[in-house]
Scaffold this motif. Sequence first.
Motif, PDB file in Angstrom:
ATOM      1  N   PHE A 108      -0.579  -0.164 -34.300  1.00  0.00           N
ATOM      2  CA  PHE A 108      -1.189   0.622 -35.366  1.00  0.00           C
ATOM      3  C   PHE A 108      -0.488   0.236 -36.667  1.00  0.00           C
ATOM      4  N   VAL A 109      -1.269  -0.109 -37.683  1.00  0.00           N
ATOM      5  CA  VAL A 109      -0.717  -0.573 -38.952  1.00  0.00           C
ATOM      6  C   VAL A 109      -1.309   0.257 -40.073  1.00  0.00           C
TER       7      VAL A 109
ATOM      8  N   MET B 264      -0.755   8.619 -41.694  1.00  0.00           N
ATOM      9  CA  MET B 264      -1.863   9.039 -40.848  1.00  0.00           C
ATOM     10  C   MET B 264      -2.003   8.086 -39.658  1.00  0.00           C
ATOM     11  N   GLY B 265      -1.740   6.805 -39.908  1.00  0.00           N
ATOM     12  CA  GLY B 265      -1.718   5.847 -38.816  1.00  0.00           C
ATOM     13  C   GLY B 265      -0.567   6.109 -37.863  1.00  0.00           C
TER      14      GLY B 265
ATOM     15  N   TYR C 235       3.516  -0.173 -37.484  1.00  0.00           N
ATOM     16  CA  TYR C 235       4.040  -0.849 -38.659  1.00  0.00           C
ATOM     17  C   TYR C 235       3.661  -0.037 -39.883  1.00  0.00           C
ATOM     18  N   ARG C 236       4.663   0.392 -40.630  1.00  0.00           N
ATOM     19  CA  ARG C 236       4.406   1.166 -41.836  1.00  0.00           C
ATOM     20  C   ARG C 236       3.930   0.243 -42.948  1.00  0.00           C
ATOM     21  N   SER C 237       2.726   0.470 -43.421  1.00  0.00           N
ATOM     22  CA  SER C 237       2.158  -0.338 -44.497  1.00  0.00           C
ATOM     23  C   SER C 237       1.085   0.482 -45.202  1.00  0.00           C
ATOM     24  N   PRO C 238       1.484   1.349 -46.138  1.00  0.00           N
ATOM     25  CA  PRO C 238       0.529   2.282 -46.764  1.00  0.00           C
ATOM     26  C   PRO C 238      -0.636   1.605 -47.471  1.00  0.00           C
TER      27      PRO C 238
ATOM     28  N   ALA D 145      -0.740  -9.148 -31.638  1.00  0.00           N
ATOM     29  CA  ALA D 145      -1.086  -8.000 -30.799  1.00  0.00           C
ATOM     30  C   ALA D 145      -2.454  -8.214 -30.151  1.00  0.00           C
ATOM     31  N   ASP D 146      -2.702  -7.496 -29.056  1.00  0.00           N
ATOM     32  CA  ASP D 146      -3.962  -7.616 -28.334  1.00  0.00           C
ATOM     33  C   ASP D 146      -5.005  -6.612 -28.814  1.00  0.00           C
ATOM     34  N   VAL D 147      -4.544  -5.478 -29.350  1.00  0.00           N
ATOM     35  CA  VAL D 147      -5.421  -4.517 -30.018  1.00  0.00           C
ATOM     36  C   VAL D 147      -4.736  -4.130 -31.322  1.00  0.00           C
ATOM     37  N   LEU D 148      -5.457  -4.219 -32.429  1.00  0.00           N
ATOM     38  CA  LEU D 148      -4.931  -3.855 -33.739  1.00  0.00           C
ATOM     39  C   LEU D 148      -5.778  -2.731 -34.321  1.00  0.00           C
ATOM     40  N   VAL D 149      -5.102  -1.670 -34.783  1.00  0.00           N
ATOM     41  CA  VAL D 149      -5.791  -0.548 -35.408  1.00  0.00           C
ATOM     42  C   VAL D 149      -5.180  -0.345 -36.797  1.00  0.00           C
ATOM     43  N   PHE D 150      -5.938  -0.669 -37.829  1.00  0.00           N
ATOM     44  CA  PHE D 150      -5.464  -0.562 -39.212  1.00  0.00           C
ATOM     45  C   PHE D 150      -5.991   0.705 -39.863  1.00  0.00           C
ATOM     46  N   ASN D 151      -5.265   1.157 -40.896  1.00  0.00           N
ATOM     47  CA  ASN D 151      -5.811   2.182 -41.789  1.00  0.00           C
ATOM     48  C   ASN D 151      -5.101   2.115 -43.124  1.00  0.00           C
ATOM     49  N   THR D 152      -5.804   2.423 -44.174  1.00  0.00           N
ATOM     50  CA  THR D 152      -5.218   2.609 -45.503  1.00  0.00           C
ATOM     51  C   THR D 152      -6.221   3.377 -46.341  1.00  0.00           C
ATOM     52  N   GLY D 153      -5.732   4.166 -47.274  1.00  0.00           N
ATOM     53  CA  GLY D 153      -6.620   4.961 -48.118  1.00  0.00           C
ATOM     54  C   GLY D 153      -5.909   6.053 -48.883  1.00  0.00           C
ATOM     55  N   HIS D 154      -5.012   6.772 -48.214  1.00  0.00           N
ATOM     56  CA  HIS D 154      -4.401   7.946 -48.840  1.00  0.00           C
ATOM     57  C   HIS D 154      -3.444   7.600 -49.973  1.00  0.00           C
TER      58      HIS D 154
END
Length: 366
Positions: free
Chosen positions: A101-102, A106-107, A157-160, A195-204
């Motif tokens: 999770f990157v 919230m991620g 991985y912390r990456s706002p 990684a084999d599954v990557l879940v990204f998020n950014t917005g806040h």
Amino acid sequence: MPVRKGTFRSDVADKVLPKSSNSRRSLAACDIYTGTWIPDNTSSVYNSTTCPYAEAGFSCQDNGRPDSDYLKWRWQPTGCDIPKFNAEDIRQRLRGLRIAFVGDSMGRTQWESFICLLMADIRNKSSVYEVHGNTITKQRPYLAVRFSASNFTVEYYRSPYLVQEGPPPKPAPKRIKTTLKLDKLEIAESRWMQADVLVFNTGHWWTTSKTFARGCYFQLDKSIKLGLSIESAYRTALSTWASWVKMKVDLSKTQVFFRSYEPAHWEGNWRNRLCKSETKPVPNTSYTEDFPHLQVLHDVIQEVAAPITVLNITSMSAYRRDSHVANWTRGRNVVDCGHWCLPGLPDWWNRLLYAALLQKRAGVWA
């Protein structure tokens, strides 16, 4: 690492996939993101005792929240059903793999929820541990929990912003303390791509208070773009990220998701915010907010033509202002209508992630 197929046992399938009927569509044809919250009395499968990875500040029940009504709702897609979160099945599929999770806090909350759901039925809790012995804090740039019995890791991985933040080029006006390099991903991207599954998020963090107010401006190549709006900068950063996915990630092996922005609910002044007193979801018919972040995300992915799945949790989360941390946290006097209780809403993001993986029918999810 080669892609493994055919590991989905039939006995697990009977437990996982919802039974179809003439009146309900199959999972493959299901729009899992459009639906409503309906009452459900099923108990949560974890708490802070059974899962030490649920962040203490977000463990609302431990922090004195007197009601548990916010836990007694189930997301019901329109016209179809989603599978239960089958921890045994997921652990089996993830053997020898990595899921990462990157994104922002919230991620990190979704990462914590995913771990807690996966370890809920594991008797030997010591077989699940943080690789480097770290505790979960907002400052940790990297965390990895290993499920030793199944030989896989769940990483954060912390990456706002997903793109790099660093000192501005010289000379620069004094008000500019840092810049976001919109055309460069975080330095840690070389660790993500394996990684084999990557879940990204950014917005806040794409707000005035998290950028201009703290002296953070936007940069392209070596040029500071003082007149660039936050929305335009966000679009550019997402384009950089999506292009990186398309060019750098081995998409025959890695499944890539972007979890969409989940709205905060800061209505009211800090002493009397609405999320503090809510105990049930907002009715669907009464919620009419537009979500520009979501439209930008869809536009960028379409323009770049990258094989990325949008995990669209925006609308379903918009209805849940009852599930925020509010004042049921530790060491803070401000009512928090941005973050979410654990257990709580983030568990449903992971239910949808599991359903979306099954829908994709790729790799070990075939």
